[in-house]
Design a protein around this motif. Structure first.
Motif, PDB file in Angstrom:
ATOM      1  N   LEU A 141      41.076  49.920  28.198  1.00 45.14           N
ATOM      2  CA  LEU A 141      40.850  50.147  26.767  1.00 45.14           C
ATOM      3  C   LEU A 141      42.111  49.868  25.958  1.00 45.14           C
ATOM      4  N   ALA A 142      43.262  50.284  26.509  1.00 45.95           N
ATOM      5  CA  ALA A 142      44.527  50.037  25.811  1.00 45.95           C
ATOM      6  C   ALA A 142      44.818  48.549  25.730  1.00 45.95           C
ATOM      7  N   ALA A 143      44.530  47.825  26.819  1.00 45.77           N
ATOM      8  CA  ALA A 143      44.747  46.377  26.815  1.00 45.77           C
ATOM      9  C   ALA A 143      43.876  45.697  25.764  1.00 45.77           C
ATOM     10  N   ILE A 144      42.651  46.203  25.611  1.00 42.65           N
ATOM     11  CA  ILE A 144      41.726  45.618  24.640  1.00 42.65           C
ATOM     12  C   ILE A 144      42.169  45.905  23.211  1.00 42.65           C
ATOM     13  N   THR A 145      42.590  47.150  22.961  1.00 45.11           N
ATOM     14  CA  THR A 145      42.911  47.557  21.584  1.00 45.11           C
ATOM     15  C   THR A 145      44.348  47.248  21.179  1.00 45.11           C
ATOM     16  N   ILE A 146      45.309  47.572  22.052  1.00 45.11           N
ATOM     17  CA  ILE A 146      46.725  47.411  21.698  1.00 45.11           C
ATOM     18  C   ILE A 146      47.171  45.972  21.848  1.00 45.11           C
ATOM     19  N   ASP A 147      46.786  45.339  22.945  1.00 38.10           N
ATOM     20  CA  ASP A 147      47.264  43.987  23.215  1.00 38.10           C
ATOM     21  C   ASP A 147      46.332  42.933  22.623  1.00 38.10           C
ATOM     22  N   MET A 148      45.511  43.357  21.666  1.00 36.47           N
ATOM     23  CA  MET A 148      44.639  42.448  20.926  1.00 36.47           C
ATOM     24  C   MET A 148      43.712  41.649  21.856  1.00 36.47           C
ATOM     25  N   GLY A 149      43.244  42.340  22.894  1.00 34.60           N
ATOM     26  CA  GLY A 149      42.257  41.713  23.770  1.00 34.60           C
ATOM     27  C   GLY A 149      42.796  40.601  24.646  1.00 34.60           C
ATOM     28  N   SER A 150      44.077  40.650  25.007  1.00 33.26           N
ATOM     29  CA  SER A 150      44.664  39.612  25.854  1.00 33.26           C
ATOM     30  C   SER A 150      43.884  39.502  27.158  1.00 33.26           C
ATOM     31  N   PRO A 151      43.268  38.361  27.426  1.00 32.67           N
ATOM     32  CA  PRO A 151      42.470  38.228  28.653  1.00 32.67           C
ATOM     33  C   PRO A 151      43.299  38.395  29.914  1.00 32.67           C
ATOM     34  N   ILE A 152      44.589  38.022  29.853  1.00 31.42           N
ATOM     35  CA  ILE A 152      45.454  38.138  31.033  1.00 31.42           C
ATOM     36  C   ILE A 152      45.689  39.604  31.375  1.00 31.42           C
ATOM     37  N   VAL A 153      46.041  40.402  30.358  1.00 30.32           N
ATOM     38  CA  VAL A 153      46.316  41.824  30.600  1.00 30.32           C
ATOM     39  C   VAL A 153      45.037  42.552  31.003  1.00 30.32           C
ATOM     40  N   ILE A 154      43.937  42.242  30.330  1.00 28.72           N
ATOM     41  CA  ILE A 154      42.655  42.881  30.668  1.00 28.72           C
ATOM     42  C   ILE A 154      42.261  42.541  32.102  1.00 28.72           C
ATOM     43  N   SER A 155      42.399  41.275  32.479  1.00 29.09           N
ATOM     44  CA  SER A 155      42.072  40.856  33.847  1.00 29.09           C
ATOM     45  C   SER A 155      42.966  41.558  34.861  1.00 29.09           C
ATOM     46  N   PHE A 156      44.231  41.742  34.512  1.00 25.53           N
ATOM     47  CA  PHE A 156      45.179  42.438  35.390  1.00 25.53           C
ATOM     48  C   PHE A 156      44.734  43.875  35.613  1.00 25.53           C
ATOM     49  N   MET A 157      44.379  44.574  34.527  1.00 21.65           N
ATOM     50  CA  MET A 157      43.938  45.964  34.629  1.00 21.65           C
ATOM     51  C   MET A 157      42.644  46.081  35.434  1.00 21.65           C
ATOM     52  N   ILE A 158      41.700  45.185  35.168  1.00 22.41           N
ATOM     53  CA  ILE A 158      40.423  45.215  35.895  1.00 22.41           C
ATOM     54  C   ILE A 158      40.645  44.937  37.380  1.00 22.41           C
ATOM     55  N   SER A 159      41.525  43.984  37.679  1.00 21.46           N
ATOM     56  CA  SER A 159      41.820  43.664  39.080  1.00 21.46           C
ATOM     57  C   SER A 159      42.426  44.857  39.810  1.00 21.46           C
ATOM     58  N   LEU A 160      43.327  45.562  39.134  1.00 12.26           N
ATOM     59  CA  LEU A 160      43.896  46.778  39.719  1.00 12.26           C
ATOM     60  C   LEU A 160      42.802  47.799  40.008  1.00 12.26           C
ATOM     61  N   GLY A 161      41.862  47.927  39.060  1.00  8.62           N
ATOM     62  CA  GLY A 161      40.759  48.867  39.241  1.00  8.62           C
ATOM     63  C   GLY A 161      39.888  48.520  40.430  1.00  8.62           C
TER      64      GLY A 161
END
Length: 215
Positions: free
Chosen positions: A17-37
């Motif tokens: 959620l933070a990656a989506i809201t704070i990092d303006m939806g950066s696909p790289i950061v979101i993908s990183f977080m999802i991969s960790l999950g």
């Protein structure tokens, strides 16, 4: 008290959620977080792997949070020298914290969870194959951030009192700056690759133990 597993899952959700809201939806950061999950879910029986992922998530969250005042009070307002100095410093700080956190994983684990549970205490001292490679990745990433910071300074030497005629000789050097957004995701990908490799090793080890028990 929230269980360790629930805490990790909460960190994963908050991180996405933070990656989506704070990092303006950066696909790289979101993908990183999802991969960790996903890796954490697949490693649900591996306490050390999940604890390492928790540390990475928490420090990555800190990095995202530190960018909030940057985006609000610095970006687009101050000079590119100031902007780059701050953002490279944030990345350097969090990468150093990641290297320190993973290298001290056992101690942090004991302080946080293991001393409260004999099960976790026993698991803490089990072999975790991702520790050394992750520390290496974060040290390299820290070095890259430091070089980016120094390069940024070298392009603005007149700000630290260097005569302009000398400063102009290196003002066009921006090799790291030009490749920064391409290199940093590689470190993220290497982190995921190491965790996947560790998961594969642990699964294979568990199968061998199970096969030996049945034999």
């Amino acid at each position: 008290m929230m269980s360790f597993r629930n805490l990790v899952f909460c960190a994963i959700v908050v991180g996405i959620l933070a990656a989506i809201t704070i990092d303006m939806g950066s696909p790289i950061v979101i993908s990183f977080m999802i991969s960790l999950g996903i890796i954490c879910i697949l490693s649900k029986d591996e306490f050390n792997t999940c604890f390492s992922i928790l540390l990475i998530l928490l420090i990555s969250l800190l990095e995202l949070i530190l960018t909030i005042p940057f985006e609000k009070y610095v970006y687009g307002i101050y000079s590119t020298f100031t902007q780059n100095s701050i953002i490279f410093s944030i990345h350097l700080l969090t990468d150093i914290l990641l290297a320190l956190a993973i290298s001290n994983r056992k101690q942090l684990s004991i302080i946080s969870f293991a001393k409260k549970s004999e099960k976790y205490m026993a698991k803490t001292f089990e072999k975790c194959y991702s520790d050394a490679p992750l520390v290496g990745i974060f040290i390299l990433s820290s070095a890259f951030d430091f070089l980016a910071f120094i390069e940024n300074l070298s392009r603005h030497l007149e700000r630290v009192g260097v005569p302009i005629e000398i400063a102009e000789r290196v003002i066009h050097i921006q090799v790291i700056y030009d490749h920064y957004i391409y290199i940093k995701p590689i470190f993220m990908a290497l982190t995921i690759a190491v965790l996947i490799g560790n998961l594969a090793i642990m699964k294979a080890k568990a199968r061998n133990i199970e096969s030996s028990a049945k034999a």
